[in-house]
Scaffold this motif. Structure first.
Motif, PDB file in Angstrom:
ATOM      1  N   ASP A  48       0.814  -1.208   0.000  1.00  0.00           N
ATOM      2  CA  ASP A  48       0.000   0.000   0.000  1.00  0.00           C
ATOM      3  C   ASP A  48       0.852   1.264   0.000  1.00  0.00           C
ATOM      4  O   ASP A  48       0.595   2.192  -0.756  1.00  0.00           O
ATOM      5  CB  ASP A  48      -0.957   0.002   1.200  1.00  0.00           C
ATOM      6  N   GLU A  49       1.874   1.300   0.816  1.00  0.00           N
ATOM      7  CA  GLU A  49       2.695   2.506   0.892  1.00  0.00           C
ATOM      8  C   GLU A  49       3.449   2.771  -0.410  1.00  0.00           C
ATOM      9  O   GLU A  49       3.792   3.917  -0.717  1.00  0.00           O
ATOM     10  CB  GLU A  49       3.670   2.468   2.068  1.00  0.00           C
ATOM     11  N   LEU A  50       3.694   1.734  -1.200  1.00  0.00           N
ATOM     12  CA  LEU A  50       4.368   1.911  -2.486  1.00  0.00           C
ATOM     13  C   LEU A  50       3.373   2.190  -3.619  1.00  0.00           C
ATOM     14  O   LEU A  50       3.791   2.411  -4.760  1.00  0.00           O
ATOM     15  CB  LEU A  50       5.187   0.659  -2.843  1.00  0.00           C
ATOM     16  N   LYS A  51       2.089   2.129  -3.304  1.00  0.00           N
ATOM     17  CA  LYS A  51       1.035   2.325  -4.315  1.00  0.00           C
ATOM     18  C   LYS A  51       1.247   1.361  -5.489  1.00  0.00           C
ATOM     19  O   LYS A  51       1.265   1.745  -6.653  1.00  0.00           O
ATOM     20  CB  LYS A  51       1.010   3.765  -4.828  1.00  0.00           C
ATOM     21  N   ARG A  53       0.118  -2.380  -7.189  1.00  0.00           N
ATOM     22  CA  ARG A  53      -0.834  -3.489  -7.276  1.00  0.00           C
ATOM     23  C   ARG A  53      -0.116  -4.722  -7.818  1.00  0.00           C
ATOM     24  O   ARG A  53       0.954  -4.599  -8.428  1.00  0.00           O
ATOM     25  CB  ARG A  53      -1.992  -3.114  -8.203  1.00  0.00           C
ATOM     26  N   PRO A  54      -0.697  -5.897  -7.652  1.00  0.00           N
ATOM     27  CA  PRO A  54      -0.046  -7.108  -8.159  1.00  0.00           C
ATOM     28  C   PRO A  54       0.286  -7.042  -9.649  1.00  0.00           C
ATOM     29  O   PRO A  54       1.375  -7.450 -10.058  1.00  0.00           O
ATOM     30  CB  PRO A  54      -1.061  -8.215  -7.855  1.00  0.00           C
ATOM     31  N   ALA A  55      -0.631  -6.532 -10.468  1.00  0.00           N
ATOM     32  CA  ALA A  55      -0.370  -6.443 -11.911  1.00  0.00           C
ATOM     33  C   ALA A  55       0.806  -5.509 -12.194  1.00  0.00           C
ATOM     34  O   ALA A  55       1.661  -5.813 -13.046  1.00  0.00           O
ATOM     35  CB  ALA A  55      -1.613  -5.980 -12.651  1.00  0.00           C
ATOM     36  N   ASP A  56       0.871  -4.383 -11.491  1.00  0.00           N
ATOM     37  CA  ASP A  56       1.981  -3.439 -11.670  1.00  0.00           C
ATOM     38  C   ASP A  56       3.313  -4.119 -11.345  1.00  0.00           C
ATOM     39  O   ASP A  56       4.289  -3.975 -12.081  1.00  0.00           O
ATOM     40  CB  ASP A  56       1.837  -2.218 -10.751  1.00  0.00           C
ATOM     41  N   TYR A  57       3.318  -4.827 -10.223  1.00  0.00           N
ATOM     42  CA  TYR A  57       4.550  -5.507  -9.799  1.00  0.00           C
ATOM     43  C   TYR A  57       4.987  -6.526 -10.847  1.00  0.00           C
ATOM     44  O   TYR A  57       6.164  -6.572 -11.224  1.00  0.00           O
ATOM     45  CB  TYR A  57       4.340  -6.178  -8.440  1.00  0.00           C
ATOM     46  N   SER A  58       4.048  -7.311 -11.352  1.00  0.00           N
ATOM     47  CA  SER A  58       4.374  -8.320 -12.366  1.00  0.00           C
ATOM     48  C   SER A  58       4.953  -7.673 -13.612  1.00  0.00           C
ATOM     49  O   SER A  58       5.928  -8.173 -14.188  1.00  0.00           O
ATOM     50  CB  SER A  58       3.128  -9.126 -12.743  1.00  0.00           C
ATOM     51  N   GLU A  94       3.788   7.346 -16.175  1.00  0.00           N
ATOM     52  CA  GLU A  94       3.511   8.619 -15.498  1.00  0.00           C
ATOM     53  C   GLU A  94       4.229   8.712 -14.153  1.00  0.00           C
ATOM     54  O   GLU A  94       4.587   9.805 -13.712  1.00  0.00           O
ATOM     55  CB  GLU A  94       2.012   8.799 -15.295  1.00  0.00           C
ATOM     56  N   ARG A  95       4.431   7.566 -13.512  1.00  0.00           N
ATOM     57  CA  ARG A  95       5.141   7.547 -12.233  1.00  0.00           C
ATOM     58  C   ARG A  95       6.656   7.612 -12.421  1.00  0.00           C
ATOM     59  O   ARG A  95       7.405   7.646 -11.443  1.00  0.00           O
ATOM     60  CB  ARG A  95       4.776   6.283 -11.454  1.00  0.00           C
ATOM     61  N   PHE A 121      13.156   1.641  -7.572  1.00  0.00           N
ATOM     62  CA  PHE A 121      11.846   1.334  -6.997  1.00  0.00           C
ATOM     63  C   PHE A 121      11.623  -0.177  -6.958  1.00  0.00           C
ATOM     64  O   PHE A 121      11.197  -0.728  -5.947  1.00  0.00           O
ATOM     65  CB  PHE A 121      10.756   2.019  -7.827  1.00  0.00           C
ATOM     66  N   LEU A 122      11.925  -0.848  -8.064  1.00  0.00           N
ATOM     67  CA  LEU A 122      11.708  -2.291  -8.131  1.00  0.00           C
ATOM     68  C   LEU A 122      12.641  -3.037  -7.178  1.00  0.00           C
ATOM     69  O   LEU A 122      12.235  -4.044  -6.581  1.00  0.00           O
ATOM     70  CB  LEU A 122      11.871  -2.811  -9.558  1.00  0.00           C
ATOM     71  N   ALA A 123      13.859  -2.575  -7.006  1.00  0.00           N
ATOM     72  CA  ALA A 123      14.770  -3.228  -6.053  1.00  0.00           C
ATOM     73  C   ALA A 123      14.156  -3.213  -4.655  1.00  0.00           C
ATOM     74  O   ALA A 123      14.166  -4.237  -3.952  1.00  0.00           O
ATOM     75  CB  ALA A 123      16.134  -2.545  -6.057  1.00  0.00           C
ATOM     76  N   HIS A 124      13.592  -2.086  -4.278  1.00  0.00           N
ATOM     77  CA  HIS A 124      12.931  -1.989  -2.970  1.00  0.00           C
ATOM     78  C   HIS A 124      11.690  -2.879  -2.934  1.00  0.00           C
ATOM     79  O   HIS A 124      11.467  -3.616  -1.964  1.00  0.00           O
ATOM     80  CB  HIS A 124      12.569  -0.537  -2.675  1.00  0.00           C
ATOM     81  N   ALA A 125      10.881  -2.837  -3.981  1.00  0.00           N
ATOM     82  CA  ALA A 125       9.658  -3.641  -4.037  1.00  0.00           C
ATOM     83  C   ALA A 125       9.982  -5.139  -3.979  1.00  0.00           C
ATOM     84  O   ALA A 125       9.275  -5.904  -3.326  1.00  0.00           O
ATOM     85  CB  ALA A 125       8.863  -3.316  -5.301  1.00  0.00           C
ATOM     86  N   ARG A 126      11.047  -5.547  -4.646  1.00  0.00           N
ATOM     87  CA  ARG A 126      11.439  -6.970  -4.603  1.00  0.00           C
ATOM     88  C   ARG A 126      11.831  -7.385  -3.187  1.00  0.00           C
ATOM     89  O   ARG A 126      11.511  -8.493  -2.761  1.00  0.00           O
ATOM     90  CB  ARG A 126      12.581  -7.247  -5.579  1.00  0.00           C
TER      91      ARG A 126
END
Length: 157
Positions: A48-51, A53-58, A94-95, A121-126
């Motif tokens: 949530d804090e990263l805004k 969604r599962p599809a975005d992450y994939s 846009e982000r 961003f993805l390194a943190h999300a992973r």
């Protein structure tokens, strides 16, 4: 005249009134959907804090692992309709996480790349996802149970 509230139900009445769920809980599709909802709810709360969604992450993971691939290729792998995928990528663009560059091989197509900000961003999300994944593996009973689950799910696809 004032009415007295009814007495609390007796244990036998509670059992009689219990909802019978066996007809649904024994259905594979039902159980898969319930498990999927549970995992997605966990994902949504963790991300949530990263805004995110599962599809975005994939999408971010697939672009990172396959830089320069066409939008249509990534969309196809994920099973996302073209129009929906364009909207999804536009949001990531846009982000400042993704950029579309005309493909060298086909100027009509866009090749997808992560921006420098997208890579960070993805390194943190992973890392966040890995923590969540380890919690799920522990709930399953360990790595062997995870492998068994994935093998069983592969049989259904």
């Amino acid at each position: 005249m004032r009415r007295e509230p009814p007495p609390p139900p007796s244990p036998s009445r509670e059992i009689e009134a219990a909802l019978r769920t066996g007809a649904t809980t024994g259905i594979i599709g039902y159980r898969l959907r319930r498990a999927q909802l549970s995992v997605f709810q966990k994902f949504l709360s963790v991300f949530d804090e990263l805004k995110l969604r599962p599809a975005d992450y994939s999408v971010l993971v697939l672009i990172a692992d396959n830089p320069g691939r066409k939008q249509t290729e990534i969309a196809e792998v994920l099973g996302v309709k073209r129009a929906n995928f364009v909207t999804l990528v536009h949001g990531l663009e846009e982000r400042g996480l993704v950029e579309r560059i005309p493909s060298h091989a086909d100027k009509r197509a866009n090749a997808l790349h992560l921006t420098a900000a997208g890579e960070a961003f993805l390194a943190h999300a992973r890392a966040v996802h890995e923590t969540m994944e380890q919690e799920l593996i522990a709930r399953l009973g360990g790595e062997k149970a995870r492998k068994t689950l994935l093998d069983l799910l592969d049989r259904l696809t």
